[in-house]
Design an enzyme around this catalytic site. Structure first.
Site, PDB file in Angstrom:
ATOM      1  N   GLY A 178     -98.792  68.058   5.036  1.00 59.79           N
ATOM      2  CA  GLY A 178     -98.677  68.501   3.654  1.00 59.79           C
ATOM      3  C   GLY A 178     -97.727  67.631   2.837  1.00 59.79           C
ATOM      4  O   GLY A 178     -97.538  66.449   3.127  1.00 59.79           O
ATOM      5  N   LEU A 179     -97.118  68.241   1.805  1.00 63.62           N
ATOM      6  CA  LEU A 179     -96.255  67.468   0.899  1.00 63.62           C
ATOM      7  C   LEU A 179     -94.828  67.361   1.466  1.00 63.62           C
ATOM      8  O   LEU A 179     -93.882  67.889   0.902  1.00 63.62           O
ATOM      9  CB  LEU A 179     -96.203  68.121  -0.480  1.00 63.62           C
ATOM     10  CG  LEU A 179     -97.441  67.935  -1.369  1.00 63.62           C
ATOM     11  CD1 LEU A 179     -97.191  68.529  -2.744  1.00 63.62           C
ATOM     12  CD2 LEU A 179     -97.816  66.466  -1.485  1.00 63.62           C
ATOM     13  N   HIS A 180     -94.688  66.668   2.563  1.00 60.82           N
ATOM     14  CA  HIS A 180     -93.343  66.442   3.108  1.00 60.82           C
ATOM     15  C   HIS A 180     -92.720  65.244   2.397  1.00 60.82           C
ATOM     16  O   HIS A 180     -93.216  64.786   1.371  1.00 60.82           O
ATOM     17  CB  HIS A 180     -93.407  66.282   4.639  1.00 60.82           C
ATOM     18  CG  HIS A 180     -94.113  65.050   5.094  1.00 60.82           C
ATOM     19  ND1 HIS A 180     -93.448  63.915   5.471  1.00 60.82           N
ATOM     20  CD2 HIS A 180     -95.444  64.769   5.197  1.00 60.82           C
ATOM     21  CE1 HIS A 180     -94.338  62.988   5.820  1.00 60.82           C
ATOM     22  NE2 HIS A 180     -95.544  63.474   5.651  1.00 60.82           N
ATOM     23  N   SER A 181     -91.631  64.747   2.941  1.00 60.02           N
ATOM     24  CA  SER A 181     -90.848  63.766   2.187  1.00 60.02           C
ATOM     25  C   SER A 181     -91.599  62.480   1.829  1.00 60.02           C
ATOM     26  O   SER A 181     -91.492  61.989   0.708  1.00 60.02           O
ATOM     27  CB  SER A 181     -89.575  63.423   2.968  1.00 60.02           C
ATOM     28  OG  SER A 181     -89.908  63.000   4.272  1.00 60.02           O
ATOM     29  N   GLU A 255    -102.075  59.223   5.360  1.00 58.44           N
ATOM     30  CA  GLU A 255    -101.609  59.695   6.664  1.00 58.44           C
ATOM     31  C   GLU A 255    -102.744  60.185   7.568  1.00 58.44           C
ATOM     32  O   GLU A 255    -102.494  60.744   8.636  1.00 58.44           O
ATOM     33  CB  GLU A 255    -100.593  60.834   6.470  1.00 58.44           C
ATOM     34  CG  GLU A 255     -99.316  60.355   5.808  1.00 58.44           C
ATOM     35  CD  GLU A 255     -98.267  61.438   5.652  1.00 58.44           C
ATOM     36  OE1 GLU A 255     -98.639  62.630   5.667  1.00 58.44           O
ATOM     37  OE2 GLU A 255     -97.090  61.084   5.522  1.00 58.44           O
TER      38      GLU A 255
END
Lengths: 258, 213
Positions: A178-181, A255
């Site tokens: 998901g929207l990680h760093s 990713e």
């Protein structure tokens, strides 16, 4: 671009923190200088080295100084008496690792000293909300201060983009984390080159909106795989911003296993 | 013999004696620091003052300001711990205040030391009773000023200042630290002498011994 100085008792710690932060940015990082150790392998800090590091990265847009603890802070304040640059130099009380990562991403996107400092000082926000969500640690009183420092910035960015003419589009997150760093950093940096104000909302959980110019804001959504996010944009290049974000999301922010 | 000034040679002898004292008491200072800090005060001060004496020997200063500023900068770059910027500031500000002279009378030396201590306070934000070097230096300086104002010679003023520093140092034992690494310990910092107040007392001891009549 602002300059960033990293002051630590340990050269290894400073190097590792900078390397970790640089994972988030591309080929052209902002000017970063390390002032760590007191020479001859001594653990400690040296105000003269800090002053030299400040002078090295000063280019007229200000310098943000990160310090680990104790004498690093004393050496930082003393360095401002030794430096020769007339740039504005800010010693930040931001957390060393989280703050540095947030700052390098935002500095790389061309943000001002004020913006970068504010972002860095609010950088504990995602970790605090994540642990609070899990019924874990309750943020300490002083941590709440720094979290509330960050909140207005995120909110302000959000309201600025919520004009009547906002373009909105939704997409499902397909990358495993998901929207990680790293995706968050990619969004901040990509949008830095596009003339638009963008906010992001997690439609699935109802969190947000947050400003898409804030790494910390995006990370604080905690948006996971299969959740739906909504992008909302205003400004001359709003359409381009939306198209770019949809494409990045579809590609899983690079990713997905090919 | 009664003396009314401190010469450049005496300043150098003072620094040299301070180096000897911190070297001699290195383990003791570190032991104090291991109780409430990070166990490096003895080695940091010994390394710093050894670098100072080496530097002073290699490039003899011709005036008090030049000497004291060089001492301050050497400490800043060689100590590593918090005592680097703190002692560094003390000597740098002393040097600026002393000016390009080759000897200082009691009032001038007191004014220089006062400027140095003010610099330390500005740097470390310490107040009386915070369990820091200030708790030794401040009463020492008050005693120095009172002695000089009362007509005492340098030797008597230095003895009075050393005695006041010892008293101030000993008074740090029951205090709870409010500055520096020791403050992380809170109540547990009580019951130990402050390492910074202890090394500052050695600075006054070195002065008293150097100018003893």
């Amino acid at each position: 671009m602002i300059g960033i100085v990293v002051v630590s008792h340990s050269p290894a710690l400073a190097r590792a923190a900078v390397d970790l932060a640089l994972e988030m940015v591309g080929e052209t990082p902002p000017p970063i200088a390390i002032a760590a150790g007191a020479g001859d392998g001594i653990i400690g800090t040296d105000a003269v080295k800090v002053a030299e590091a400040i002078d090295e990265v000063a280019s007229g847009e200000g310098v943000l100084v990160f310090m680990d603890l104790g004498s690093a802070v004393l050496s930082g304040t003393m360095a401002t008496e030794f430096m020769t640059t007339s740039d504005e130099v800010r010693l930040t009380d931001a957390p060393f690792v989280e703050g540095l990562i947030a700052a390098i991403v935002l500095a790389n996107a061309g943000a001002s000293l004020d913006e970068v400092d504010r972002e860095a000082r609010g950088a504990m926000g995602p970790k605090q909300s994540q642990l609070a969500d899990q019924g874990g640690a309750v943020p300490a009183a002083e941590s709440e201060d720094s979290a509330s420092d960050a909140a207005p910035a995120v909110a302000a960015a959000a309201s600025a983009a919520d004009g009547p003419a906002a373009l909105t589009a939704e997409a499902t997150l397909v990358n495993p984390d998901g929207l990680h760093s790293r995706p968050a950093a990619a969004i901040v940096q990509t949008l830095a080159g596009i003339d638009a104000k963008v906010t992001i909302r997690d439609v699935t959980t109802g969190k947000g909106p947050v400003g898409a110019n804030s790494l910390i804001g995006i990370m604080s959504l905690g948006a996971k795989k299969d959740e739906v996010v909504a992008f909302s944009a205003t400004g001359a290049a709003a359409q381009q911003a939306i198209d770019t974000l949809l494409e990045m999301t579809r590609d899983g922010f690079g990713e997905l296993a090919s | 013999m009664s003396t009314s000034t401190i010469t450049l040679d005496q300043l150098i002898a003072w620094l040299s004696r301070f180096r000897d004292l911190v070297t001699e008491k290195q383990s003791y200072l570190t032991e104090l620091d291991s109780a409430i800090g990070d166990a490096d005060h003895g080695s940091n001060m010994t390394r710093g003052m050894s670098a100072v004496i080496e530097k002073v020997g290699a490039a003899p200063a011709t005036a008090a300001d030049e000497l004291l500023k060089s001492v301050g900068m050497t400490l800043v770059t060689s100590v590593g711990g918090a005592s680097g910027p703190l002692y560094g500031t003390l000597f740098l500000r002393m040097g600026v205040n002393a000016g390009p002279v080759t000897e200082l009378d009691g009032a001038a030396f007191g004014a220089a030391l006062r400027a140095g201590l003010d610099g330390v306070v500005a740097r470390g934000k310490a107040e009386a009773g915070d369990k820091t070097m200030f708790d030794a230096l401040s009463p020492a300086l008050d005693a120095w000023d009172a002695a000089v104002a009362g007509g005492a010679d340098i030797s008597a003023a230095a003895s009075a200042a050393f005695a006041a520093a010892e008293k101030g140092r000993d008074a740090t034992e029951p205090l709870v630290a409010r500055k520096g690494r020791a403050s992380y310990l809170g109540e547990r910092s009580a019951g130990h002498l402050d390492p910074g107040a202890t090394s500052s007392t050695l600075l006054l001891q070195a002065l008293a011994e150097t100018v003893a009549s």
